[in-house]
Scaffold this motif. Structure first.
Motif, PDB file in Angstrom:
ATOM      1  N   HIS A 149      -6.075   8.001  -6.791  1.00 36.12           N
ATOM      2  CA  HIS A 149      -5.358   8.471  -4.665  1.00 36.12           C
ATOM      3  C   HIS A 149      -6.386   7.580  -3.812  1.00 36.12           C
ATOM      4  CE1 HIS A 149      -1.421  10.999  -4.172  1.00 36.12           C
ATOM      5  NE2 HIS A 149      -1.752   9.868  -3.303  1.00 36.12           N
ATOM      6  N   ALA A 150      -8.112   8.328  -4.307  1.00 33.57           N
ATOM      7  CA  ALA A 150      -9.265   7.428  -3.946  1.00 33.57           C
ATOM      8  C   ALA A 150      -9.021   6.371  -3.371  1.00 33.57           C
ATOM      9  CB  ALA A 150     -10.306   8.645  -4.202  1.00 33.57           C
ATOM     10  N   ALA A 151      -8.841   5.523  -4.718  1.00 32.64           N
ATOM     11  CA  ALA A 151      -9.661   4.513  -4.620  1.00 32.64           C
ATOM     12  C   ALA A 151      -7.694   3.443  -3.872  1.00 32.64           C
ATOM     13  CB  ALA A 151      -8.675   3.778  -6.019  1.00 32.64           C
ATOM     14  N   LEU A 152      -6.772   4.590  -3.745  1.00 27.69           N
ATOM     15  CA  LEU A 152      -5.615   4.092  -2.486  1.00 27.69           C
ATOM     16  C   LEU A 152      -6.061   4.146  -1.395  1.00 27.69           C
ATOM     17  CD1 LEU A 152      -1.860   5.213  -4.404  1.00 27.69           C
ATOM     18  CD2 LEU A 152      -2.549   2.867  -4.402  1.00 27.69           C
ATOM     19  N   TRP A 153      -6.838   5.327  -0.629  1.00 27.16           N
ATOM     20  CA  TRP A 153      -7.413   5.378   0.616  1.00 27.16           C
ATOM     21  C   TRP A 153      -8.107   4.410   0.778  1.00 27.16           C
ATOM     22  CZ3 TRP A 153      -4.756   7.658   3.804  1.00 27.16           C
ATOM     23  CH2 TRP A 153      -3.725   8.867   3.876  1.00 27.16           C
ATOM     24  N   GLY A 154      -9.767   4.423  -0.012  1.00 23.30           N
ATOM     25  CA  GLY A 154     -10.179   2.779   0.586  1.00 23.30           C
ATOM     26  C   GLY A 154      -9.999   2.240   0.135  1.00 23.30           C
ATOM     27  N   ILE A 155      -8.648   1.200  -0.277  1.00 25.42           N
ATOM     28  CA  ILE A 155      -8.054   0.119  -0.872  1.00 25.42           C
ATOM     29  C   ILE A 155      -6.944   0.057   1.152  1.00 25.42           C
ATOM     30  CG2 ILE A 155      -6.227  -1.067  -1.146  1.00 25.42           C
ATOM     31  CD1 ILE A 155      -6.973  -0.497  -3.861  1.00 25.42           C
ATOM     32  N   GLY A 156      -6.550   1.370   2.082  1.00 23.72           N
ATOM     33  CA  GLY A 156      -6.728   1.011   2.922  1.00 23.72           C
ATOM     34  C   GLY A 156      -6.579   0.843   4.287  1.00 23.72           C
ATOM     35  N   ALA A 157      -8.706   1.921   3.991  1.00 25.10           N
ATOM     36  CA  ALA A 157      -9.138   1.714   4.613  1.00 25.10           C
ATOM     37  C   ALA A 157      -9.723   0.021   4.863  1.00 25.10           C
ATOM     38  CB  ALA A 157     -10.178   2.539   4.807  1.00 25.10           C
ATOM     39  N   TRP A 158      -9.279  -0.242   3.823  1.00 26.22           N
ATOM     40  CA  TRP A 158     -10.129  -1.889   3.833  1.00 26.22           C
ATOM     41  C   TRP A 158      -8.762  -2.603   4.283  1.00 26.22           C
ATOM     42  CZ3 TRP A 158     -14.554  -4.038   1.931  1.00 26.22           C
ATOM     43  CH2 TRP A 158     -14.424  -5.903   1.792  1.00 26.22           C
ATOM     44  N   LEU A 159      -7.942  -2.387   4.130  1.00 27.04           N
ATOM     45  CA  LEU A 159      -6.754  -3.261   4.578  1.00 27.04           C
ATOM     46  C   LEU A 159      -6.567  -2.780   6.045  1.00 27.04           C
ATOM     47  CD1 LEU A 159      -4.156  -2.511   1.704  1.00 27.04           C
ATOM     48  CD2 LEU A 159      -5.068  -4.757   2.053  1.00 27.04           C
ATOM     49  N   PHE A 160      -6.358  -1.577   6.450  1.00 26.34           N
ATOM     50  CA  PHE A 160      -5.649  -0.962   7.442  1.00 26.34           C
ATOM     51  C   PHE A 160      -7.099  -1.056   9.015  1.00 26.34           C
ATOM     52  CE2 PHE A 160      -3.457   1.224   4.918  1.00 26.34           C
ATOM     53  CZ  PHE A 160      -1.895  -0.328   5.162  1.00 26.34           C
ATOM     54  N   TRP A 161      -8.069  -1.439   8.498  1.00 25.96           N
ATOM     55  CA  TRP A 161      -9.472  -1.763   9.436  1.00 25.96           C
ATOM     56  C   TRP A 161      -9.420  -3.328  10.654  1.00 25.96           C
ATOM     57  CZ3 TRP A 161     -13.029   1.458  11.523  1.00 25.96           C
ATOM     58  CH2 TRP A 161     -14.271   1.075  12.534  1.00 25.96           C
ATOM     59  N   TRP A 198       0.855  -0.917   0.097  1.00 28.10           N
ATOM     60  CA  TRP A 198       0.248  -0.047  -0.330  1.00 28.10           C
ATOM     61  C   TRP A 198       1.044   1.464   0.278  1.00 28.10           C
ATOM     62  CZ3 TRP A 198      -0.889   3.859   3.693  1.00 28.10           C
ATOM     63  CH2 TRP A 198      -2.169   5.320   2.981  1.00 28.10           C
ATOM     64  N   GLY A 199       2.693   1.334   1.170  1.00 32.93           N
ATOM     65  CA  GLY A 199       2.814   2.495   0.642  1.00 32.93           C
ATOM     66  C   GLY A 199       3.684   2.853   0.004  1.00 32.93           C
ATOM     67  N   GLY A 200       4.224   1.623  -1.362  1.00 35.13           N
ATOM     68  CA  GLY A 200       4.632   1.515  -2.167  1.00 35.13           C
ATOM     69  C   GLY A 200       3.691   1.935  -3.786  1.00 35.13           C
ATOM     70  N   VAL A 201       3.202   1.724  -3.647  1.00 29.48           N
ATOM     71  CA  VAL A 201       2.041   2.281  -4.359  1.00 29.48           C
ATOM     72  C   VAL A 201       1.369   3.891  -4.468  1.00 29.48           C
ATOM     73  CG1 VAL A 201      -0.498   2.176  -5.688  1.00 29.48           C
ATOM     74  CG2 VAL A 201       0.633  -0.381  -5.491  1.00 29.48           C
TER      75      VAL A 201
END
Length: 606
Positions: A103-115, A60-63
């Protein structure tokens, strides 16, 4: 500077008004957006570095850093071409939308991964970080509705779905519902902000349109003002030229009429000639008044205040009116000449000339007094006379245009002439100078006009010389030699005929050259009086003729050769020359009785 859309034939479609400017505005805000994204990425990595799997954090951080770098490169490209064409900006808008969506999709993916990777506080922090970008999007993306909806959907929908499917949280449905409500509220906020922004842009565009129209109207108004000023100047110049040219035939007509009266013995013919003289005199007054009132009404009169020692003005008034008062047997006196006023000298002189002229005209016995004295920190200039006076009913209206005073006693013909503009001119000039003007009068006793003026400061000048008045002469000029220099044939001939009818010997010339030719002959005899026109051929003036005569016959005593200068200009400006060169000034048309009074006055001074 932005290039208009029509400048590029490559543009596939014309964007809606303001669309490209919105995009440029978003591009300019990219540094702030990138700074916030970088801070958020770093903050999430720090929070979940020991809670989330390493592969998830790394991926997630790299992308995210890659997307961040692409957006930075996109911005740098824009900065290098700030004036890119519309076609280029439309192409960049497509790539910008893709990067924002990534960028928006990455924040949505981050919320899914880290919740759910940490405590409830970690989850609340994650919600706060993710939603903060939605709030920022309200400000930055609401002007692009589809981009805004896509952004918050890619950010919040994965979070809502993830919370709703997390059975480990007892209140996950309620929290997901709350996030859904927040999602709806954010959409409404975006629409509201977009509407306000659109309205602001519309108002801005309307303001620009009105400003452009105002600039155009101001330019038109300025052009109209300049045209009006040019017309006013042309009108004033026309009246000045007409004043000079039309006075010439009036002047000649009066001279011929008086010469005719001298030659006839029939009383009826003499009465007709007197009527002609009175008509010419009335025409002179009417023409001067109409010229003055026109100049005032067209804004051709400006006030230029300066310190004025009243003695200087009194001397000029004495120079002009003393012969007229002398002929009527009136005493003309001046008092308070040492006072200094802060006024426009030309306008004040014009006012006092009108008032003194009226005072002498309506006074048959006694005299006229012009005084100046201090009064309550100001100066009071007053013109007193012992004339017929003004009725109480007429006093409030005497400054109105075309109003003529009625009297219970029969008025002489010289009392009735005029259009009733003289005092109207006086009042308007006094108003221009902000000088209060009042009048007091008693029928049969006299009138006093009072003008209030501000005091001024001026170094004391030299005392004015006093005229020594001699006795009057009769209607005959027997044995007198008078030199006339006048370039207008009709006026010259009229003067010669009239002066000869009064018994004078006359030498008449049409130019200074003709005068010099006569002076070079042995037959040249010293004249008793010189009458010269001010404007002469070959750009010479009557002062040139006067200087040649006085140089030929230097002063035998204290006084120079007596001289009268006649001019057709009513605009003034010759009074200082009259004082400097010791002559009296007459304005055309000069009626014979005025000329006779002036000649009698000049010859009595010898």
């Amino acid at each position: 500077m932005p290039v208009p859309a029509e400048a590029s034939p490559l543009a596939p479609a014309q964007p809606r008004p303001g669309g490209i400017e919105h995009l440029r505005s978003l591009m300019e805000q990219t540094p702030v957006s990138l700074s916030g994204n970088l801070a958020g990425i770093v903050l999430v990595l720090l929070i979940y570095r020991s809670l989330a799997p390493a592969w998830a954090l790394a991926a997630w951080g790299g992308v995210s850093f890659l997307a961040w770098g692409l957006r930075l490169a996109h911005y740098v490209r824009y900065r290098r071409q700030p004036d890119a064409s519309v076609a280029t900006m439309l192409r960049w808008r497509r790539s910008w939308r893709v990067l924002v969506a990534v960028h928006a999709a990455l924040w949505g993916i981050g919320a899914w991964l880290f919740w759910g990777r940490g405590t409830v506080y970690h989850d609340l922090g994650l919600i706060f970080i993710v939603y903060s970008y939605c709030i920022v999007a309200v400000h930055m993306l609401s002007s692009q509705p589809r981009d805004f909806l896509l952004f918050i959907a890619l950010v919040l929908v994965p979070l809502i779905v993830r919370v709703a499917t997390d059975a480990t949280h007892p209140w996950h449905w309620q929290l997901a519902g709350m996030l859904a409500i927040v999602f709806g509220i954010t959409v409404l906020m975006g629409r509201s902000h977009a509407g306000a922004l659109a309205q602001s842009i519309a108002l801005h565009e309307r303001t620009e349109e009105l400003a452009a129209r105002l600039r155009h109207e101001m330019a038109v108004a300025e052009g109209a003002r300049r045209a009006a000023e040019a017309a006013s100047r042309a009108k004033t110049q026309f009246f000045a030229a007409a004043s000079h040219d039309l006075r010439q035939p009036l002047h000649a007509m009066g001279l011929f009429a008086e010469a005719l009266r001298q030659r006839v013995r029939d009383p009826e013919v003499a009465a007709l000639v007197n009527s002609i003289n009175e008509s010419v005199d009335a025409l002179e007054g009417l023409f001067g008044e109409l010229l003055d009132i026109t100049r005032i009404d067209t804004g051709g009169v400006e006030v230029h205040a300066a310190p004025l020692r009243m003695r200087e003005l009194f001397n000029r008034l004495r120079l002009h009116f003393e012969p007229i008062a002398f002929e009527k047997g009136l005493m003309l006196s001046f008092r308070g000449g040492d006072h200094v006023a802060e006024v426009d000298p030309v306008l004040l002189e014009r006012i006092l000339r009108n008032l003194v002229s009226n005072a002498i005209r309506y006074t048959d016995d006694g005299g006229v007094l012009v005084s100046c004295r201090r009064w309550r920190g100001r100066l009071r200039v007053q013109v007193w006379d012992t004339g017929i006076g003004i009725s109480e009913a007429s006093v409030p209206r005497i400054f109105e245009e075309f109003f003529q005073v009625s009297s219970s006693r029969a008025l002489m013909p010289h009392h009735r002439k005029g259009l009733g503009l003289g005092l109207a001119i006086v009042k308007r000039l006094a108003d221009l100078m902000a000088a209060p003007l009042t009048v007091q009068s008693r029928p049969g006793c006299g009138t006093v006009f009072t003008l209030e003026l501000p005091r001024g400061r001026l170094a004391p000048g030299q005392p004015a010389g006093q005229h020594q008045q001699g006795g009057p002469i009769g209607l005959t000029l027997q044995g007198r030699l008078i030199v006339v220099v006048e370039d207008e044939p009709a006026v010259r001939e009229g003067l010669v005929v009239l002066l000869q009818a009064w018994g004078a010997q006359v030498q008449a010339f049409d130019s200074v050259a003709g005068l010099d030719a006569w002076l070079a002959t042995a037959a040249a005899t010293r004249p008793d009086l010189v009458i010269v026109d001010y404007r002469l051929p070959q750009e010479q003036t009557g002062l040139d003729a006067l200087q040649h005569l006085r140089a030929h016959w230097p002063n035998p005593g204290a006084r120079a050769l007596p001289a009268i200068v006649v001019t057709g200009s009513s605009l003034g400006g010759h009074e200082e020359e009259a004082l400097a060169h010791d002559f009296h000034l007459l304005i055309k048309p000069v009626l014979p009785n005025k000329l006779r009074a002036m000649i009698a006055f000049k010859l009595s001074l010898r």
